[in-house]
Design a protein around this motif. Sequence first.
Motif, PDB file in Angstrom:
ATOM      1  N   GLU A   1      13.287   8.722   3.247  1.00  0.00           N
ATOM      2  CA  GLU A   1      12.080   7.907   3.218  1.00  0.00           C
ATOM      3  C   GLU A   1      10.833   8.783   3.251  1.00  0.00           C
ATOM      4  OE1 GLU A   1      13.718   3.964   5.627  1.00  0.00           O
ATOM      5  OE2 GLU A   1      12.537   5.483   6.682  1.00  0.00           O
ATOM      6  N   HIS A   2       9.771   8.292   2.638  1.00  0.00           N
ATOM      7  CA  HIS A   2       8.471   8.945   2.709  1.00  0.00           C
ATOM      8  C   HIS A   2       7.434   7.951   3.236  1.00  0.00           C
ATOM      9  CE1 HIS A   2       9.672  12.706   0.973  1.00  0.00           C
ATOM     10  NE2 HIS A   2       8.425  13.099   0.827  1.00  0.00           N
ATOM     11  N   THR A   3       6.308   8.496   3.658  1.00  0.00           N
ATOM     12  CA  THR A   3       5.252   7.683   4.248  1.00  0.00           C
ATOM     13  C   THR A   3       4.338   7.120   3.168  1.00  0.00           C
ATOM     14  OG1 THR A   3       5.293   9.109   6.200  1.00  0.00           O
ATOM     15  CG2 THR A   3       3.366   7.680   5.923  1.00  0.00           C
ATOM     16  N   ILE A   4       4.064   5.825   3.257  1.00  0.00           N
ATOM     17  CA  ILE A   4       3.050   5.204   2.417  1.00  0.00           C
ATOM     18  C   ILE A   4       1.897   4.759   3.316  1.00  0.00           C
ATOM     19  CG2 ILE A   4       4.576   4.534   0.540  1.00  0.00           C
ATOM     20  CD1 ILE A   4       4.758   1.744   1.711  1.00  0.00           C
ATOM     21  N   LYS A   5       0.698   4.707   2.720  1.00  0.00           N
ATOM     22  CA  LYS A   5      -0.506   4.463   3.522  1.00  0.00           C
ATOM     23  C   LYS A   5      -1.416   3.426   2.855  1.00  0.00           C
ATOM     24  CE  LYS A   5      -1.867   7.002   6.546  1.00  0.00           C
ATOM     25  NZ  LYS A   5      -1.817   6.892   8.030  1.00  0.00           N
ATOM     26  N   GLY A   6      -2.235   2.796   3.675  1.00  0.00           N
ATOM     27  CA  GLY A   6      -3.342   1.997   3.175  1.00  0.00           C
ATOM     28  C   GLY A   6      -3.155   0.496   3.140  1.00  0.00           C
ATOM     29  N   GLY A   7      -1.929   0.018   3.285  1.00  0.00           N
ATOM     30  CA  GLY A   7      -1.711  -1.412   3.151  1.00  0.00           C
ATOM     31  C   GLY A   7      -1.842  -1.871   1.708  1.00  0.00           C
ATOM     32  N   SER A   8      -1.815  -3.174   1.507  1.00  0.00           N
ATOM     33  CA  SER A   8      -1.877  -3.713   0.145  1.00  0.00           C
ATOM     34  C   SER A   8      -2.516  -5.090   0.159  1.00  0.00           C
ATOM     35  CB  SER A   8      -0.473  -3.806  -0.463  1.00  0.00           C
ATOM     36  OG  SER A   8       0.220  -4.939   0.043  1.00  0.00           O
ATOM     37  N   TYR A   9      -2.515  -5.737  -1.000  1.00  0.00           N
ATOM     38  CA  TYR A   9      -3.056  -7.085  -1.107  1.00  0.00           C
ATOM     39  C   TYR A   9      -2.220  -8.097  -0.331  1.00  0.00           C
ATOM     40  CZ  TYR A   9       0.559  -7.867  -4.720  1.00  0.00           C
ATOM     41  OH  TYR A   9       1.747  -7.976  -5.405  1.00  0.00           O
ATOM     42  N   LEU A  10      -1.102  -7.657   0.247  1.00  0.00           N
ATOM     43  CA  LEU A  10      -0.241  -8.536   1.032  1.00  0.00           C
ATOM     44  C   LEU A  10      -0.457  -8.400   2.535  1.00  0.00           C
ATOM     45  CD1 LEU A  10       3.074  -8.066  -0.982  1.00  0.00           C
ATOM     46  CD2 LEU A  10       1.309  -9.797  -1.271  1.00  0.00           C
ATOM     47  N   CYS A  11      -1.362  -7.536   2.962  1.00  0.00           N
ATOM     48  CA  CYS A  11      -1.590  -7.341   4.395  1.00  0.00           C
ATOM     49  C   CYS A  11      -2.539  -8.408   4.926  1.00  0.00           C
ATOM     50  CB  CYS A  11      -2.154  -5.952   4.660  1.00  0.00           C
ATOM     51  SG  CYS A  11      -0.892  -4.669   4.620  1.00  0.00           S
ATOM     52  N   ALA A  12      -2.083  -9.148   5.942  1.00  0.00           N
ATOM     53  CA  ALA A  12      -2.844 -10.256   6.518  1.00  0.00           C
ATOM     54  C   ALA A  12      -2.969 -10.082   8.026  1.00  0.00           C
ATOM     55  CB  ALA A  12      -2.152 -11.582   6.203  1.00  0.00           C
ATOM     56  N   ASP A  13      -3.888 -10.841   8.618  1.00  0.00           N
ATOM     57  CA  ASP A  13      -4.070 -10.767  10.073  1.00  0.00           C
ATOM     58  C   ASP A  13      -2.821 -11.182  10.825  1.00  0.00           C
ATOM     59  OD1 ASP A  13      -6.635  -9.750  10.171  1.00  0.00           O
ATOM     60  OD2 ASP A  13      -7.597 -11.715  10.181  1.00  0.00           O
ATOM     61  N   ASN A  14      -2.072 -12.144  10.272  1.00  0.00           N
ATOM     62  CA  ASN A  14      -0.899 -12.625  10.987  1.00  0.00           C
ATOM     63  C   ASN A  14       0.349 -11.803  10.696  1.00  0.00           C
ATOM     64  OD1 ASN A  14      -0.685 -13.798   8.243  1.00  0.00           O
ATOM     65  ND2 ASN A  14       1.131 -14.824   9.078  1.00  0.00           N
ATOM     66  N   PHE A  15       0.232 -10.830   9.791  1.00  0.00           N
ATOM     67  CA  PHE A  15       1.411 -10.061   9.400  1.00  0.00           C
ATOM     68  C   PHE A  15       0.952  -8.776   8.726  1.00  0.00           C
ATOM     69  CE2 PHE A  15       5.027  -8.966   6.673  1.00  0.00           C
ATOM     70  CZ  PHE A  15       6.074  -9.140   7.561  1.00  0.00           C
ATOM     71  N   CYS A  16       1.534  -7.647   9.099  1.00  0.00           N
ATOM     72  CA  CYS A  16       1.218  -6.379   8.446  1.00  0.00           C
ATOM     73  C   CYS A  16      -0.261  -6.032   8.568  1.00  0.00           C
ATOM     74  CB  CYS A  16       1.619  -6.391   6.968  1.00  0.00           C
ATOM     75  SG  CYS A  16       1.193  -4.892   6.058  1.00  0.00           S
ATOM     76  N   ARG A  17      -0.735  -5.852   9.779  1.00  0.00           N
ATOM     77  CA  ARG A  17      -2.139  -5.447   9.969  1.00  0.00           C
ATOM     78  C   ARG A  17      -2.264  -3.939   9.701  1.00  0.00           C
ATOM     79  NH1 ARG A  17      -3.694  -6.986  15.725  1.00  0.00           N
ATOM     80  NH2 ARG A  17      -1.454  -6.812  16.082  1.00  0.00           N
ATOM     81  N   ARG A  18      -1.875  -3.563   8.500  1.00  0.00           N
ATOM     82  CA  ARG A  18      -1.866  -2.139   8.166  1.00  0.00           C
ATOM     83  C   ARG A  18      -2.992  -1.783   7.188  1.00  0.00           C
ATOM     84  NH1 ARG A  18       3.491  -3.291   9.519  1.00  0.00           N
ATOM     85  NH2 ARG A  18       4.403  -1.745  10.930  1.00  0.00           N
ATOM     86  N   TYR A  19      -4.096  -2.526   7.299  1.00  0.00           N
ATOM     87  CA  TYR A  19      -5.287  -2.219   6.508  1.00  0.00           C
ATOM     88  C   TYR A  19      -6.229  -1.335   7.329  1.00  0.00           C
ATOM     89  CZ  TYR A  19      -6.007  -6.662   8.993  1.00  0.00           C
ATOM     90  OH  TYR A  19      -6.006  -7.668   9.941  1.00  0.00           O
ATOM     91  N   ARG A  20      -5.676  -0.296   7.946  1.00  0.00           N
ATOM     92  CA  ARG A  20      -6.412   0.649   8.779  1.00  0.00           C
ATOM     93  C   ARG A  20      -5.980   2.070   8.425  1.00  0.00           C
ATOM     94  NH1 ARG A  20      -3.849   0.522  12.902  1.00  0.00           N
ATOM     95  NH2 ARG A  20      -2.219  -0.858  12.131  1.00  0.00           N
ATOM     96  N   PRO A  21      -6.852   3.074   8.590  1.00  0.00           N
ATOM     97  CA  PRO A  21      -6.462   4.452   8.258  1.00  0.00           C
ATOM     98  C   PRO A  21      -5.206   4.933   8.981  1.00  0.00           C
ATOM     99  CG  PRO A  21      -8.832   4.325   8.489  1.00  0.00           C
ATOM    100  CD  PRO A  21      -8.297   2.980   8.909  1.00  0.00           C
ATOM    101  N   ALA A  22      -5.049   4.570  10.247  1.00  0.00           N
ATOM    102  CA  ALA A  22      -3.917   5.071  11.032  1.00  0.00           C
ATOM    103  C   ALA A  22      -2.591   4.427  10.660  1.00  0.00           C
ATOM    104  CB  ALA A  22      -4.177   4.858  12.528  1.00  0.00           C
ATOM    105  N   ALA A  23      -2.623   3.295   9.977  1.00  0.00           N
ATOM    106  CA  ALA A  23      -1.391   2.575   9.676  1.00  0.00           C
ATOM    107  C   ALA A  23      -0.498   3.399   8.756  1.00  0.00           C
ATOM    108  CB  ALA A  23      -1.705   1.226   9.037  1.00  0.00           C
ATOM    109  N   ARG A  24       0.788   3.299   8.989  1.00  0.00           N
ATOM    110  CA  ARG A  24       1.762   4.040   8.189  1.00  0.00           C
ATOM    111  C   ARG A  24       3.026   3.202   8.058  1.00  0.00           C
ATOM    112  NH1 ARG A  24       5.115   7.656  11.401  1.00  0.00           N
ATOM    113  NH2 ARG A  24       4.794   9.275   9.815  1.00  0.00           N
ATOM    114  N   GLN A  25       3.743   3.414   6.978  1.00  0.00           N
ATOM    115  CA  GLN A  25       4.936   2.621   6.696  1.00  0.00           C
ATOM    116  C   GLN A  25       5.978   3.503   6.015  1.00  0.00           C
ATOM    117  OE1 GLN A  25       5.519  -0.601   7.390  1.00  0.00           O
ATOM    118  NE2 GLN A  25       7.513  -0.633   6.401  1.00  0.00           N
ATOM    119  N   PRO A  26       7.263   3.408   6.408  1.00  0.00           N
ATOM    120  CA  PRO A  26       8.299   4.141   5.682  1.00  0.00           C
ATOM    121  C   PRO A  26       8.701   3.404   4.413  1.00  0.00           C
ATOM    122  CG  PRO A  26       9.293   2.903   7.470  1.00  0.00           C
ATOM    123  CD  PRO A  26       7.812   2.688   7.572  1.00  0.00           C
TER     124      PRO A  26
END
Length: 310
Positions: A258-283
């Motif tokens: 796995e590699h790290t992806i960053k930045g979130g997407s058009y699918l990030c919402a307040d109730n799910f995947c609050r990864r619209y922040r610089p620190a957020a990271r996802q495998p």
Amino acid sequence: MKRAGALLVAAFLGACGAAAPPDAQQTDLSLQTCGLDAGAIGQFVNVPAGQYRKGAYAVYPEEAPEMILHIAGFEMLAHEVTNAEFARFTEATGYLTTAERSAAAGGPGAGSAVFRMPAERAAPTDTWQLIPGATWRAPEGPGTDISARANHPVVHVSLADAEAYAAWAGARLPTEEEWEYAAAIGLPDPADPRTGAYDASGKPVANTWQGIFPVADQASDGVAGRAPAGCFAPNAIGLYDMIGNVWEWTATPYQTGEHTIKGGSYLCADNFCRRYRPAARQPQETDFSSSHIGFRIVRDVGPASSSAPE
């Protein structure tokens, strides 16, 4: 491509439905009505050397621990790599993406993951589908195309695809730390990591999901689905869509396979995947691709030109 990839994405953003060809292209309210002018496509932004607090304002456990890191200066593509740019690469090299090779090979697990917007679902849980023939050229599967989306971010690209493009362009993928640093110093309010996605009044300033995910996207940001590069104002150092629109591959491993992806997407919402922040990271599995993952490239500071290959 491994079936495990589909299961990973399904666990991440919703249930994975049975694969079936789409009956319509994805709804994009913007299409050609916003985005960067031709002269702005391919431009790089200088990211000065400095330091930042990695993992600042962490929300999820994987974002910790906080630490101060020093980053050397580099140049970063001002926007996500577009369909038109990726097309020039494939025309020059004959390159076939992981998803294209998977579609040609067929068999169990072949295809790439496509997210279904609410109006496109046969059932409420029909959010993700692994579709044979979904590629960067046909983002929603066979019968769809990118003819009206030249300046949309290229999607359905694996890590290897992104690395191949970067090498052709005389560049590389950013490390997770470089990506996060560029996003963090670009925030309108460095003390509030949400300001990459929402301003002080709560108005969207990036392409994210407004409403209850995955039930309804209110599209109060003006866009349903992916948007062309540069529909939203750049951050404080001139980078577009660092937050939202599509996830972006980095060169940093997450764990085995796995590699790290960053930045979130058009699918990030307040109730799910609050990864619209610089620190957020996802495998993300390195050989997997989907309709909400793209990339951008960086160059080490040097005598290179100020734009990508024509």
